[in-house]
Motif scaffolding. Structure first.
Motif, PDB file in Angstrom:
ATOM      1  N   PRO A  97       8.234 -14.223 -25.840  1.00 55.20           N
ATOM      2  CA  PRO A  97       8.553 -13.123 -24.917  1.00 55.20           C
ATOM      3  C   PRO A  97       7.884 -11.840 -25.402  1.00 55.20           C
ATOM      4  O   PRO A  97       7.416 -11.768 -26.547  1.00 55.20           O
ATOM      5  CB  PRO A  97      10.074 -13.021 -25.011  1.00 55.20           C
ATOM      6  CG  PRO A  97      10.413 -13.568 -26.344  1.00 55.20           C
ATOM      7  CD  PRO A  97       9.391 -14.622 -26.662  1.00 55.20           C
ATOM      8  N   CYS A 138       8.811  -8.987 -26.461  1.00 56.75           N
ATOM      9  CA  CYS A 138       9.261  -8.331 -27.703  1.00 56.75           C
ATOM     10  C   CYS A 138       8.576  -8.953 -28.911  1.00 56.75           C
ATOM     11  O   CYS A 138       8.106  -8.244 -29.815  1.00 56.75           O
ATOM     12  CB  CYS A 138      10.786  -8.428 -27.832  1.00 56.75           C
ATOM     13  SG  CYS A 138      11.448 -10.087 -27.587  1.00 56.75           S
ATOM     14  N   PHE A 157      13.596 -14.573 -35.470  1.00 57.17           N
ATOM     15  CA  PHE A 157      13.058 -15.293 -34.305  1.00 57.17           C
ATOM     16  C   PHE A 157      12.281 -16.532 -34.780  1.00 57.17           C
ATOM     17  O   PHE A 157      12.465 -17.634 -34.242  1.00 57.17           O
ATOM     18  CB  PHE A 157      12.149 -14.352 -33.515  1.00 57.17           C
ATOM     19  CG  PHE A 157      11.391 -15.019 -32.400  1.00 57.17           C
ATOM     20  CD1 PHE A 157      12.013 -15.383 -31.217  1.00 57.17           C
ATOM     21  CD2 PHE A 157      10.026 -15.294 -32.541  1.00 57.17           C
ATOM     22  CE1 PHE A 157      11.308 -16.000 -30.190  1.00 57.17           C
ATOM     23  CE2 PHE A 157       9.316 -15.907 -31.524  1.00 57.17           C
ATOM     24  CZ  PHE A 157       9.955 -16.264 -30.346  1.00 57.17           C
ATOM     25  N   CYS A 194      18.984 -10.950 -26.797  1.00 57.55           N
ATOM     26  CA  CYS A 194      18.455  -9.805 -26.035  1.00 57.55           C
ATOM     27  C   CYS A 194      19.438  -8.641 -26.107  1.00 57.55           C
ATOM     28  O   CYS A 194      19.044  -7.491 -26.265  1.00 57.55           O
ATOM     29  CB  CYS A 194      18.231 -10.183 -24.573  1.00 57.55           C
ATOM     30  SG  CYS A 194      16.947 -11.400 -24.350  1.00 57.55           S
ATOM     31  N   CYS A 200      12.905  -3.970 -27.611  1.00 54.94           N
ATOM     32  CA  CYS A 200      12.458  -4.665 -26.395  1.00 54.94           C
ATOM     33  C   CYS A 200      11.497  -3.743 -25.639  1.00 54.94           C
ATOM     34  O   CYS A 200      11.909  -2.656 -25.220  1.00 54.94           O
ATOM     35  CB  CYS A 200      13.673  -4.993 -25.520  1.00 54.94           C
ATOM     36  SG  CYS A 200      13.220  -5.601 -23.883  1.00 54.94           S
ATOM     37  N   HIS A 202      16.438  -7.131 -18.921  1.00 55.30           N
ATOM     38  CA  HIS A 202      16.248  -8.578 -19.068  1.00 55.30           C
ATOM     39  C   HIS A 202      15.845  -9.224 -17.747  1.00 55.30           C
ATOM     40  O   HIS A 202      15.216 -10.284 -17.747  1.00 55.30           O
ATOM     41  CB  HIS A 202      17.503  -9.234 -19.663  1.00 55.30           C
ATOM     42  CG  HIS A 202      18.670  -9.309 -18.723  1.00 55.30           C
ATOM     43  ND1 HIS A 202      19.236  -8.213 -18.135  1.00 55.30           N
ATOM     44  CD2 HIS A 202      19.378 -10.378 -18.281  1.00 55.30           C
ATOM     45  CE1 HIS A 202      20.243  -8.600 -17.371  1.00 55.30           C
ATOM     46  NE2 HIS A 202      20.346  -9.904 -17.445  1.00 55.30           N
ATOM     47  N   CYS A 242      12.145  -9.071 -17.689  1.00 55.55           N
ATOM     48  CA  CYS A 242      11.615 -10.113 -18.571  1.00 55.55           C
ATOM     49  C   CYS A 242      11.640 -11.475 -17.854  1.00 55.55           C
ATOM     50  O   CYS A 242      10.672 -12.236 -17.889  1.00 55.55           O
ATOM     51  CB  CYS A 242      12.458 -10.138 -19.838  1.00 55.55           C
ATOM     52  SG  CYS A 242      11.892 -11.272 -21.096  1.00 55.55           S
ATOM     53  N   HIS A 278      18.020 -14.683 -24.297  1.00 56.13           N
ATOM     54  CA  HIS A 278      17.734 -14.810 -25.729  1.00 56.13           C
ATOM     55  C   HIS A 278      16.233 -15.071 -25.910  1.00 56.13           C
ATOM     56  O   HIS A 278      15.686 -15.945 -25.231  1.00 56.13           O
ATOM     57  CB  HIS A 278      18.549 -15.970 -26.310  1.00 56.13           C
ATOM     58  CG  HIS A 278      18.702 -15.891 -27.798  1.00 56.13           C
ATOM     59  ND1 HIS A 278      17.630 -16.024 -28.663  1.00 56.13           N
ATOM     60  CD2 HIS A 278      19.776 -15.655 -28.581  1.00 56.13           C
ATOM     61  CE1 HIS A 278      18.043 -15.887 -29.901  1.00 56.13           C
ATOM     62  NE2 HIS A 278      19.351 -15.657 -29.883  1.00 56.13           N
ATOM     63  N   PRO A 279      15.578 -14.339 -26.807  1.00 54.73           N
ATOM     64  CA  PRO A 279      14.132 -14.542 -26.986  1.00 54.73           C
ATOM     65  C   PRO A 279      13.777 -15.981 -27.343  1.00 54.73           C
ATOM     66  O   PRO A 279      12.735 -16.486 -26.919  1.00 54.73           O
ATOM     67  CB  PRO A 279      13.777 -13.602 -28.147  1.00 54.73           C
ATOM     68  CG  PRO A 279      14.829 -12.559 -28.134  1.00 54.73           C
ATOM     69  CD  PRO A 279      16.080 -13.231 -27.652  1.00 54.73           C
ATOM     70  N   ASN A 280      14.619 -16.656 -28.126  1.00 56.74           N
ATOM     71  CA  ASN A 280      14.299 -18.034 -28.495  1.00 56.74           C
ATOM     72  C   ASN A 280      14.413 -18.981 -27.314  1.00 56.74           C
ATOM     73  O   ASN A 280      13.714 -19.993 -27.252  1.00 56.74           O
ATOM     74  CB  ASN A 280      15.189 -18.495 -29.656  1.00 56.74           C
ATOM     75  CG  ASN A 280      14.772 -17.833 -30.953  1.00 56.74           C
ATOM     76  OD1 ASN A 280      15.159 -16.694 -31.208  1.00 56.74           O
ATOM     77  ND2 ASN A 280      13.958 -18.481 -31.748  1.00 56.74           N
ATOM     78  N   TYR A 332      13.569 -18.064 -24.313  1.00 53.36           N
ATOM     79  CA  TYR A 332      12.311 -17.788 -23.612  1.00 53.36           C
ATOM     80  C   TYR A 332      11.217 -18.673 -24.205  1.00 53.36           C
ATOM     81  O   TYR A 332      10.486 -19.348 -23.488  1.00 53.36           O
ATOM     82  CB  TYR A 332      11.957 -16.312 -23.787  1.00 53.36           C
ATOM     83  CG  TYR A 332      10.783 -15.835 -22.958  1.00 53.36           C
ATOM     84  CD1 TYR A 332      10.981 -14.959 -21.894  1.00 53.36           C
ATOM     85  CD2 TYR A 332       9.484 -16.225 -23.253  1.00 53.36           C
ATOM     86  CE1 TYR A 332       9.912 -14.493 -21.140  1.00 53.36           C
ATOM     87  CE2 TYR A 332       8.415 -15.774 -22.501  1.00 53.36           C
ATOM     88  CZ  TYR A 332       8.633 -14.904 -21.458  1.00 53.36           C
ATOM     89  OH  TYR A 332       7.576 -14.445 -20.708  1.00 53.36           O
TER      90      TYR A 332
END
Ligand code: SF4
Length: 510
Positions: free
Chosen positions: A307, A309, A334, A392, A409, A447, A450, A481-483, A485
């Motif tokens: 993502p 970020c 991450f 996030c 972010c 978000h 995103c 959650h970035p993970n 993504y």
């Protein structure tokens, strides 16, 4: 209504409750019956529940409300929203019809489902009544949930539910129908004469059906709106909104008294924070990616799935050969969430910091990476596990980046111009998407911006997994959650036969 769970209550505190508030100390517990699946939530629950259920039921409901709100932000049609929410409802807030059981509404399974629905609604009332903005949003999404359920209810049970409501409706007599027939035909588009003769009609105060009046779909005379029974949903929905608004006002006034209960306040505060963007933790299974090579040298190619970020952190690291403390922390966790081992993570950072010596790296940076993984320091809980990758919500709300820092972010912490440039550098060049992102950011729906970019970047793959049925709608819920993504992007682009159901964290962090 909370069961006295001795492990969590200070007995001394209980004994000193203000005598003027004794009505709160000696409630009358009462089990309620739920003859219908639908509920206008007129009567608050009064039976005991465990504190754990209080918390978990509210979180489950919040997932649904947050997804409903995200659907509206993402301009999904009612049909798309229903398709998206239905499996989530089945998972988190299932409500089966009476006809699903031979015992009907007396089936204990149905009663349990309805009890959870009832309690979770009232718990969230407590969490979302404190400000006007929260009350408005809560009313809107609860209204959307009620509408969705009302529309998907089977006709017979819906009719039974409506009949059970003591709404202020007056049936229009046959004589009056005949007298006003031409007015009905003039006022209501596509109405046929037979609809007037055969169908039921009601008179209500016109303020109770603003949607119908605004859309000029009904005849109004003498302050009364004449509504065909097929438009009944508008009336029921208006009643639902009115009651909820009044209920929230009353709850807001009672809120200060709740402060004396230090078991509930932290839970309620956390729930209301979660309304903006649901928090989540990463389950261990979320780090597993079958068929993927995750090591120090695979991070560069894998970064295509990151993502914004993490893309930003990775690009800054490659450009400057360095990241400041919070950037390193956000990125290390991450990478850990990707499944990178601590040894590989140390190699990754050592190779990335090209301008420093081994000695400096060992002295100034090695410890922090080991600490993130739980290899050194921390309390007994953290030891061995370390810290969880940031959600996030955490990235959006904690430690905003200062000058020279790259964590945070970009949708929240960059200016619109810088955000647009970064998106373009990473290949997002569709004008409609960039415009949508700008609108989302203006409305502080970071978000959602995103998710908009994710959906655009994976448009073809999402269509394919939907068409061939390999992914369910629940596997494509809003990313928080970035993970998530990363994992979802990786699986979609690679077409890897993994269980997509594992791609979304399944526990909210409390
Ligand atoms: Fe990262 Fe979440 Fe912001 Fe997306 S919304 S860029 S995943 S912090």
């Amino acid at each position: 209504m909370i069961r006295n769970d001795s492990a969590r209550i200070d007995p001394k505190r209980r004994a000193t409750i203000d005598h003027r508030k004794k009505q709160f100390a000696t409630p009358t517990y009462q089990q309620q019956d739920y003859p219908h699946r639908l509920n206008l939530y007129h009567v608050p629950p009064t039976a005991e529940i465990r504190l754990e259920d209080f918390e978990q039921w509210a979180i489950d409901r919040l997932r649904i409300l947050a997804e409903l709100e995200a659907c509206s932000f993402r301009n999904k049609t009612p049909a798309e929203t229903t398709e998206h929410i239905k499996p989530l409802l089945d998972n988190w807030l299932r409500l089966d019809a009476n006809s699903s059981s031979p015992q009907g509404c007396t089936d204990l399974r149905l009663q349990d489902q309805r009890r959870k629905d009832h309690y979770s609604h009232f718990i969230l009332r407590l969490a979302f009544s404190s400000t006007e903005d929260l009350r408005r949003r809560f009313t809107r999404v609860e209204g959307a949930l009620f509408r969705l359920r009302f529309q998907t209810e089977n006709a017979r049970e819906r009719q039974e539910f409506v009949a059970s409501l003591s709404l202020d409706w007056e049936a229009v007599s046959d004589q009056e129908k005949r007298t006003l027939a031409q007015d009905f035909l003039n006022a209501t588009p596509n109405l046929k004469k037979s609809d007037i003769e055969d169908g039921g009609w009601f008179k209500v105060d016109f303020e109770t059906v603003p949607e119908l009046v605004e859309a000029r779909r009904i005849f109004v005379k003498g302050g009364k709106a004449y509504v065909p029974s097929k438009e009944q949903m508008s009336i029921v929905l208006a009643g639902f909104h009115d009651r909820l608004e009044q209920g929230l006002e009353l709850t807001a006034r009672a809120l200060p008294r709740l402060d004396e209960d230090d078991r509930l306040s932290p839970i309620l505060n956390h729930l209301s924070n979660n309304f903006a963007i649901p928090d989540s933790t990463l389950a261990d299974s979320d780090t597993a990616l079958s068929g993927a090579t995750i090591n120090a040298s695979s991070i560069d190619p894998l970064s295509a799935h990151f993502p914004l970020c993490m893309r930003n952190l990775h690009m800054t690291l490659r450009k400057n050969n360095h990241l400041k403390h919070f950037g390193r922390l956000q990125y290390t966790l991450f990478l850990k969430g990707l499944g990178l081992t601590m040894e590989d993570c140390l190699i990754f950072w050592r190779q990335s910091f090209k301008l420093i010596t081994d000695e400096t790296f060992n002295k100034e940076y090695r410890y922090n990476v080991r600490h993130s993984y739980g290899d050194v320091g921390g309390d007994a809980v953290r030891r061995g596990r370390g810290y969880s990758p940031f959600s996030c919500q955490k990235i959006l709300t904690e430690h905003p980046p200062g000058s020279g820092e790259s964590h945070g972010c970009p949708y929240r912490h960059f200016s619109v111009d810088n955000l647009t440039s970064l998106l373009q550098v990473t290949g997002v060049n569709d004008r409609d998407v960039l415009r949508g992102v700008k609108e989302d950011v203006d409305k502080k729906r970071f978000h959602i911006a995103c998710n908009r970019v994710f959906e655009w970047a994976h448009k073809a793959e999402i269509r394919q997994v939907k068409d061939d049925g390999t992914w369910k709608a629940a596997d494509l819920d809003t990313i928080v959650h970035p993970n998530t993504y990363f994992k979802r992007s990786y699986l979609l682009k690679r077409g890897v036969a993994d269980d997509p159901g594992q791609s979304q964290p399944d526990n909210m962090e409390m």
